[in-house]
Design a protein around this motif. Structure first.
Motif, PDB file in Angstrom:
ATOM      1  N   VAL A  23      22.248 140.930   1.717  1.00 12.85           N
ATOM      2  CA  VAL A  23      22.325 139.797   1.094  1.00 12.85           C
ATOM      3  C   VAL A  23      20.979 138.834   1.339  1.00 12.85           C
ATOM      4  CG1 VAL A  23      23.594 137.515   0.890  1.00 12.85           C
ATOM      5  CG2 VAL A  23      24.745 139.456   1.016  1.00 12.85           C
ATOM      6  N   GLY A  24      20.525 139.172   2.588  1.00 11.67           N
ATOM      7  CA  GLY A  24      19.222 138.342   2.911  1.00 11.67           C
ATOM      8  C   GLY A  24      17.986 138.577   1.827  1.00 11.67           C
ATOM      9  N   LEU A  25      18.202 139.787   1.109  1.00 12.65           N
ATOM     10  CA  LEU A  25      17.095 140.152   0.017  1.00 12.65           C
ATOM     11  C   LEU A  25      17.039 138.831  -1.150  1.00 12.65           C
ATOM     12  CD1 LEU A  25      17.613 143.864  -0.518  1.00 12.65           C
ATOM     13  CD2 LEU A  25      15.525 142.613   0.343  1.00 12.65           C
ATOM     14  N   MET A  26      18.292 138.191  -1.399  1.00 11.32           N
ATOM     15  CA  MET A  26      18.443 137.442  -2.736  1.00 11.32           C
ATOM     16  C   MET A  26      17.895 135.906  -2.201  1.00 11.32           C
ATOM     17  SD  MET A  26      21.793 138.971  -4.242  1.00 11.32           S
ATOM     18  CE  MET A  26      22.598 137.319  -4.363  1.00 11.32           C
ATOM     19  N   ILE A  27      17.915 135.552  -0.873  1.00 11.97           N
ATOM     20  CA  ILE A  27      17.841 134.514  -0.477  1.00 11.97           C
ATOM     21  C   ILE A  27      16.225 133.924  -0.803  1.00 11.97           C
ATOM     22  CG2 ILE A  27      17.718 132.735   1.244  1.00 11.97           C
ATOM     23  CD1 ILE A  27      20.459 133.861   0.981  1.00 11.97           C
TER      24      ILE A  27
END
Lengths: 292, 293
Positions: B129-133
């Motif tokens: 999910v860190g990829l989207m931040i």
């Protein structure tokens, strides 16, 4: 074996350093952004809780909506340019000698920093000495535009280096996907008398629709958080004509010291990106299921 | 697909029969050649004006060769313009962050894909999910955090931030490789009485070297080119990296085209040299890092 491979202390030792880093530097900050958005805060002194006032102010802030509109335009341009990249990729994947060399050349601008690209394109657009206007005058155009100083042109002028920069990135993605399509499908279609265009539209594009979906998400999200190139090339100017959400947020916080309001914009950006990602995935997912 | 194999045999025959030089094919090469020229031309122009003095930039045709190449532009910006110092800072920051990221990502990826525990999928999800931040949504809290713990204007602030933000992508590239490693590898190592740490550092890490190299070069490119974090967290001129340093420099020398050109070429050179040597790895890293998302 199983005992060693499920040793809790080893798992903790291997996982915690990285996990702590992303929790401290990514997850805690995004929660705090939302929290700071509820504050009146100059970044140094004390915070004062003001509830949803910052978010309410966003609604009436014309500069915010202008920057949001510019970000949206960039997103639309970017998605549109995917068609261009896709066309080049279809050509490249069609039995071309030297395809590997071509795609590597296409990729070169993607390797450069946005700062260097911005500085280079500032020179390219230089009103009198830039290569763009030198070319235009040489073919007889008398008063070529002042690209980056013209409020009606600046956003388009900025978009040209963006296309230039990202072309190779999307082309290598599409190329890899197209090369994965089994040769037999294309051969069979040829026998049935399909033209290369028909093969491209009826067979190849549907088969890589999953990748196209991913690139649409990448292009939209990338545009919504676009910053470096615009910050260096125009700083949002002239007169806010190229301001985007990220550059507006940056100015609010680090120039006007309005950290509370800047955080509200930052939080809006985060929520918008999460929603847009979800919507695009949802909108494109159903189509996939119907076709295959 | 039994019907397809029959089709293939038929087509091979067809293709041999219609093997002619097609003008359509030529058009395709012209299109690709044109795109290639467009991608390269701005950079050729850059190199040319980096070797000219202002007189030549203003008076010669844009793509004319300089009569007397001004290599002194390069020497001048390297020493007088502090570009040498910024370059050195970029090497330190990029190098440290790349090593840290690749090591931490390898450790987590190993724990997630090879070891048995209940929460592994959840932890993997957290990283992905860190990829989207978006970076900008974290900027203000990070600024205030580094201020509080005294890391503002310190290389550690950017090194740690680069590592955190590059971990997800690095892991994504590593994952596929780790999932395909055979179980027997670990079984044999443990039979031989190898400790788990020894197994990781002596067996797993060397085996994953090719994919580790891919992640390292991708990380190198991203860190070398990063701008926002340095611009926000570093204020001392002596600590700035190239991206922010050249911004400063060009602000001061905005009318000296040769100096600006030389500065930009120097900032691009390490990445372009890496590309000449490792272009396959870079292409591989960029495709695998994005397509799976």
């Amino acid at each position: 074996m199983n005992q060693i491979m499920s040793d809790k202390r080893v798992i903790a030792l291997y996982t915690l350093p990285a996990l702590l880093l992303i929790l401290t530097l990514i997850y805690v900050p995004i929660v705090l952004t939302g929290y700071y958005g509820l504050m009146d805060w100059d970044g140094i002194g004390g915070m004062e809780f003001i509830g949803l006032e910052n978010y309410a102010n966003l609604i009436g802030d014309t500069m915010f909506w202008r920057s949001a509109w510019h970000s949206l335009l960039l997103a639309l341009f970017s998605v549109g340019s995917l068609a261009l990249y896709l066309t080049v990729s279809l050509v490249l994947a069609g039995n071309i000698k030297g395809a590997d060399m071509f795609r590597k050349i296409f990729l070169i601008p993607m390797l450069l920093s946005s700062v260097a690209i911005a500085q280079l394109w500032i020179r390219i657009y230089h009103p009198s000495n830039g290569v763009m206007n030198r070319f235009l005058t040489s073919i007889g155009i008398e008063n070529p535009p002042m690209w980056l100083a013209d409020t009606s042109l600046v956003l388009f002028a900025i978009f040209v280096p963006i296309i230039w920069q990202y072309a190779g990135f999307y082309i290598i993605i599409y190329y890899a996907a197209l090369k994965n399509i089994p040769k037999e499908l294309e051969e069979a279609a040829k026998i049935d008398g399909a033209s290369p265009l028909q093969i491209a539209y009826k067979i190849k594009l549907p088969l890589i629709s999953g990748i196209i979906k991913v690139t649409i998400v990448l292009a939209v999200i990338g545009s919504l958080k676009y910053f470096d190139l615009i910050y260096v090339m125009t700083d949002g100017g002239p007169n806010g004509a190229s301001e985007v959400m990220a550059s507006y947020m940056y100015k609010l916080a680090f120039r006007s010291n309005d950290f509370g309001y800047g955080s509200a914009v930052g939080f809006f950006l985060l929520v918008l990106i999460l929603i847009v990602t979800y919507l695009i995935r949802k909108a494109t997912a159903s189509k996939d299921e119907v076709q295959y | 697909m039994p019907s397809n194999t029959a089709a293939v045999e038929k087509t091979e025959g067809l293709r041999l029969g219609s093997l002619r030089i097609r003008p359509g094919k030529l058009l395709l090469y012209v299109i690709l050649g044109l795109v290639a020229v467009l991608q390269i031309l701005p950079l050729i122009w850059l190199v040319l004006f980096s070797l000219k003095d202002n007189q030549e930039v203003f008076n010669l045709a844009p793509f004319a060769l300089p009569a007397d190449p001004q290599w002194s532009n390069y020497a001048r910006v390297w020493t007088d313009g502090n570009i040498g110092l910024y370059f050195f800072n970029s090497v330190i920051v990029t190098g440290t962050a790349v090593i840290l990221t690749v090591l931490l990502a390898s450790l987590v990826t190993f724990a997630i894909t090879r070891m048995q525990w209940k929460l592994n999928k959840l932890v993997l999800g957290l990283f992905m999910v860190g990829l989207m931040i978006p970076v900008h949504s974290t900027l203000i809290p990070l600024f205030s955090f580094f201020n509080t713990i005294g890391l503002m204007d310190h290389h550690l602030s950017i090194i740690l931030t680069y590592t955190a933000f590059n971990l997800p992508l690095t892991m994504m590239i590593l994952l596929g490789f780790y999932y395909t490693l055979p179980r027997e590898l670990e079984e044999a190592a443990i039979m031989d009485g190898c400790s788990i740490h020894r197994m990781f550092f002596r067996i797993i890490l060397p085996i994953t070297a090719p994919v580790v190299a891919t992640t390292a070069i991708i990380n190198m490119i991203y860190n070398w080119n990063e701008f926002v974090f340095v611009n926000t967290f570093i204020s001392s001129d002596s600590l700035k990296t190239l991206t922010v340093g050249i911004q400063n420099f060009i602000g001061q020398y905005s009318t000296d085209w040769g100096a600006i050109g030389a500065t930009l070429v120097i900032s691009m050179l390490p990445i372009l040299i890496a590309f000449l040597i490792l272009s396959n790895k870079i292409v591989e890293g960029m495709t695998s890092g994005s397509v799976k998302g």
